[in-house]
Write a protein that holds these residues in place. Sequence first.
Motif, PDB file in Angstrom:
ATOM      1  N   ILE A  89       0.840  -1.202   0.000  1.00 43.39           N
ATOM      2  CA  ILE A  89       0.000   0.000   0.000  1.00 43.39           C
ATOM      3  C   ILE A  89       0.874   1.251   0.000  1.00 43.39           C
ATOM      4  CG2 ILE A  89      -1.646   1.322   1.381  1.00 43.39           C
ATOM      5  CD1 ILE A  89      -2.835  -1.416   2.240  1.00 43.39           C
ATOM      6  N   TYR A  90       1.930   1.249   0.799  1.00 46.79           N
ATOM      7  CA  TYR A  90       2.841   2.391   0.845  1.00 46.79           C
ATOM      8  C   TYR A  90       3.443   2.666  -0.531  1.00 46.79           C
ATOM      9  CZ  TYR A  90       7.110   5.013   1.710  1.00 46.79           C
ATOM     10  OH  TYR A  90       8.120   5.927   1.646  1.00 46.79           O
ATOM     11  N   CYS A  91       3.897   1.620  -1.187  1.00 47.09           N
ATOM     12  CA  CYS A  91       4.509   1.786  -2.511  1.00 47.09           C
ATOM     13  C   CYS A  91       3.489   2.260  -3.543  1.00 47.09           C
ATOM     14  CB  CYS A  91       5.160   0.482  -2.965  1.00 47.09           C
ATOM     15  SG  CYS A  91       6.628   0.062  -2.004  1.00 47.09           S
ATOM     16  N   ALA A  92       2.281   1.770  -3.452  1.00 46.62           N
ATOM     17  CA  ALA A  92       1.241   2.190  -4.395  1.00 46.62           C
ATOM     18  C   ALA A  92       0.884   3.661  -4.185  1.00 46.62           C
ATOM     19  CB  ALA A  92       0.006   1.318  -4.241  1.00 46.62           C
ATOM     20  N   VAL A  93       0.781   4.079  -2.932  1.00 51.75           N
ATOM     21  CA  VAL A  93       0.425   5.468  -2.638  1.00 51.75           C
ATOM     22  C   VAL A  93       1.544   6.410  -3.060  1.00 51.75           C
ATOM     23  CG1 VAL A  93       0.020   7.090  -0.741  1.00 51.75           C
ATOM     24  CG2 VAL A  93      -1.183   4.917  -0.800  1.00 51.75           C
ATOM     25  N   ARG A  94       2.784   6.021  -2.794  1.00 56.32           N
ATOM     26  CA  ARG A  94       3.923   6.863  -3.151  1.00 56.32           C
ATOM     27  C   ARG A  94       4.273   6.780  -4.631  1.00 56.32           C
ATOM     28  NH1 ARG A  94       7.309   9.816   0.552  1.00 56.32           N
ATOM     29  NH2 ARG A  94       8.689   9.565  -1.198  1.00 56.32           N
ATOM     30  N   GLY A  95       3.775   5.767  -5.327  1.00 52.94           N
ATOM     31  CA  GLY A  95       4.068   5.603  -6.742  1.00 52.94           C
ATOM     32  C   GLY A  95       5.482   5.135  -7.009  1.00 52.94           C
ATOM     33  N   ILE A  96       6.033   4.365  -6.075  1.00 52.14           N
ATOM     34  CA  ILE A  96       7.380   3.829  -6.246  1.00 52.14           C
ATOM     35  C   ILE A  96       7.294   2.315  -6.418  1.00 52.14           C
ATOM     36  CG2 ILE A  96       8.469   5.677  -4.917  1.00 52.14           C
ATOM     37  CD1 ILE A  96       8.664   3.793  -2.540  1.00 52.14           C
ATOM     38  N   PRO A  97       8.307   1.715  -7.016  1.00 50.30           N
ATOM     39  CA  PRO A  97       8.265   0.253  -7.159  1.00 50.30           C
ATOM     40  C   PRO A  97       8.446  -0.439  -5.810  1.00 50.30           C
ATOM     41  CG  PRO A  97      10.345   1.129  -7.972  1.00 50.30           C
ATOM     42  CD  PRO A  97       9.480   2.303  -7.636  1.00 50.30           C
ATOM     43  N   TYR A  98       7.964  -1.646  -5.737  1.00 48.80           N
ATOM     44  CA  TYR A  98       8.088  -2.446  -4.515  1.00 48.80           C
ATOM     45  C   TYR A  98       9.521  -2.973  -4.467  1.00 48.80           C
ATOM     46  CZ  TYR A  98       6.371  -5.500  -0.792  1.00 48.80           C
ATOM     47  OH  TYR A  98       6.146  -6.108   0.417  1.00 48.80           O
ATOM     48  N   ASP A  99      10.429  -2.120  -4.031  1.00 46.63           N
ATOM     49  CA  ASP A  99      11.862  -2.421  -4.037  1.00 46.63           C
ATOM     50  C   ASP A  99      12.418  -2.147  -2.645  1.00 46.63           C
ATOM     51  OD1 ASP A  99      14.527  -2.795  -4.649  1.00 46.63           O
ATOM     52  OD2 ASP A  99      14.713  -0.921  -5.776  1.00 46.63           O
ATOM     53  N   ILE A 100      12.919  -3.183  -1.993  1.00 45.93           N
ATOM     54  CA  ILE A 100      13.378  -3.033  -0.615  1.00 45.93           C
ATOM     55  C   ILE A 100      14.559  -2.086  -0.514  1.00 45.93           C
ATOM     56  CG2 ILE A 100      14.884  -5.047  -0.646  1.00 45.93           C
ATOM     57  CD1 ILE A 100      13.918  -5.511   2.298  1.00 45.93           C
ATOM     58  N   THR A 101      15.421  -2.041  -1.535  1.00 49.96           N
ATOM     59  CA  THR A 101      16.574  -1.146  -1.461  1.00 49.96           C
ATOM     60  C   THR A 101      16.138   0.318  -1.507  1.00 49.96           C
ATOM     61  OG1 THR A 101      16.905  -1.307  -3.856  1.00 49.96           O
ATOM     62  CG2 THR A 101      18.142  -2.833  -2.463  1.00 49.96           C
ATOM     63  N   GLN A 102      15.158   0.628  -2.310  1.00 49.95           N
ATOM     64  CA  GLN A 102      14.666   1.995  -2.389  1.00 49.95           C
ATOM     65  C   GLN A 102      13.927   2.380  -1.101  1.00 49.95           C
ATOM     66  OE1 GLN A 102      12.209   2.727  -5.780  1.00 49.95           O
ATOM     67  NE2 GLN A 102      12.412   4.944  -5.612  1.00 49.95           N
ATOM     68  N   ILE A 103      13.136   1.463  -0.580  1.00 51.02           N
ATOM     69  CA  ILE A 103      12.420   1.721   0.672  1.00 51.02           C
ATOM     70  C   ILE A 103      13.421   1.877   1.819  1.00 51.02           C
ATOM     71  CG2 ILE A 103      10.790   0.750   2.338  1.00 51.02           C
ATOM     72  CD1 ILE A 103       9.419  -0.611  -0.085  1.00 51.02           C
ATOM     73  N   TRP A 104      14.450   1.039   1.835  1.00 50.88           N
ATOM     74  CA  TRP A 104      15.465   1.112   2.876  1.00 50.88           C
ATOM     75  C   TRP A 104      16.191   2.455   2.842  1.00 50.88           C
ATOM     76  CZ3 TRP A 104      16.391  -1.376   7.177  1.00 50.88           C
ATOM     77  CH2 TRP A 104      17.620  -1.223   7.811  1.00 50.88           C
ATOM     78  N   SER A 105      16.532   2.934   1.642  1.00 51.55           N
ATOM     79  CA  SER A 105      17.224   4.224   1.542  1.00 51.55           C
ATOM     80  C   SER A 105      16.309   5.370   1.984  1.00 51.55           C
ATOM     81  CB  SER A 105      17.743   4.453   0.126  1.00 51.55           C
ATOM     82  OG  SER A 105      16.679   4.593  -0.787  1.00 51.55           O
ATOM     83  N   LEU A 106      15.023   5.290   1.669  1.00 55.62           N
ATOM     84  CA  LEU A 106      14.082   6.307   2.145  1.00 55.62           C
ATOM     85  C   LEU A 106      13.964   6.273   3.667  1.00 55.62           C
ATOM     86  CD1 LEU A 106      11.222   6.020  -0.509  1.00 55.62           C
ATOM     87  CD2 LEU A 106      12.768   7.956  -0.176  1.00 55.62           C
ATOM     88  N   ALA A 150       8.367   4.987   5.122  1.00 55.64           N
ATOM     89  CA  ALA A 150       9.364   3.956   4.817  1.00 55.64           C
ATOM     90  C   ALA A 150       9.864   3.291   6.096  1.00 55.64           C
ATOM     91  CB  ALA A 150      10.523   4.560   4.035  1.00 55.64           C
ATOM     92  N   ARG A 151       9.992   4.072   7.147  1.00 54.19           N
ATOM     93  CA  ARG A 151      10.392   3.480   8.427  1.00 54.19           C
ATOM     94  C   ARG A 151       9.321   2.516   8.937  1.00 54.19           C
ATOM     95  NH1 ARG A 151      13.582   7.742  12.223  1.00 54.19           N
ATOM     96  NH2 ARG A 151      15.304   8.063  10.787  1.00 54.19           N
ATOM     97  N   TYR A 152       8.075   2.875   8.743  1.00 57.94           N
ATOM     98  CA  TYR A 152       6.982   1.989   9.137  1.00 57.94           C
ATOM     99  C   TYR A 152       7.036   0.684   8.342  1.00 57.94           C
ATOM    100  CZ  TYR A 152       2.335   0.111   9.768  1.00 57.94           C
ATOM    101  OH  TYR A 152       1.293  -0.724  10.029  1.00 57.94           O
ATOM    102  N   VAL A 153       7.332   0.779   7.055  1.00 57.86           N
ATOM    103  CA  VAL A 153       7.428  -0.419   6.214  1.00 57.86           C
ATOM    104  C   VAL A 153       8.550  -1.322   6.714  1.00 57.86           C
ATOM    105  CG1 VAL A 153       8.056  -1.231   3.915  1.00 57.86           C
ATOM    106  CG2 VAL A 153       6.396   0.606   4.171  1.00 57.86           C
ATOM    107  N   VAL A 154       9.702  -0.743   6.996  1.00 56.84           N
ATOM    108  CA  VAL A 154      10.834  -1.535   7.493  1.00 56.84           C
ATOM    109  C   VAL A 154      10.483  -2.157   8.839  1.00 56.84           C
ATOM    110  CG1 VAL A 154      13.224  -1.395   8.294  1.00 56.84           C
ATOM    111  CG2 VAL A 154      12.549  -0.235   6.186  1.00 56.84           C
ATOM    112  N   PHE A 155       9.820  -1.414   9.706  1.00 54.44           N
ATOM    113  CA  PHE A 155       9.403  -1.944  10.996  1.00 54.44           C
ATOM    114  C   PHE A 155       8.415  -3.099  10.824  1.00 54.44           C
ATOM    115  CE2 PHE A 155       6.184  -2.006  14.357  1.00 54.44           C
ATOM    116  CZ  PHE A 155       6.973  -2.389  15.425  1.00 54.44           C
ATOM    117  N   SER A 156       7.485  -2.964   9.885  1.00 52.46           N
ATOM    118  CA  SER A 156       6.495  -4.030   9.695  1.00 52.46           C
ATOM    119  C   SER A 156       7.149  -5.295   9.154  1.00 52.46           C
ATOM    120  CB  SER A 156       5.357  -3.565   8.782  1.00 52.46           C
ATOM    121  OG  SER A 156       5.811  -3.335   7.471  1.00 52.46           O
ATOM    122  N   TRP A 157       8.117  -5.140   8.248  1.00 57.17           N
ATOM    123  CA  TRP A 157       8.860  -6.305   7.768  1.00 57.17           C
ATOM    124  C   TRP A 157       9.637  -6.959   8.912  1.00 57.17           C
ATOM    125  CZ3 TRP A 157      10.915  -3.381   2.952  1.00 57.17           C
ATOM    126  CH2 TRP A 157      10.079  -3.630   1.865  1.00 57.17           C
TER     127      TRP A 157
END
Length: 81
Positions: free
Chosen positions: A32-49, A57-64
Amino acid sequence: MTHIFQVLYQVHPLLPLVYLAVLGNGLLGPAIYCAVRGIPYDITQIWSLAKRGQTGARYVVFSWAAFAVLTVLVLTFGAVR
């Protein structure tokens, strides 16, 4: 998955529902985060954010991390028990 649910159910009948909530959050939250932000579902990009301080992005990393830690704990508990 059956093993995980059996171990959790033996501890308490409501724990499989808690695990399903963490599972859903760990799988759907990042999508959902990636869809809302319009970014690909890519862990490296989410991690850098997340490292740059992006709250979502921090919430996504925490949920993983929560999903991974909980799964390892349940599997370890089931193996030890």
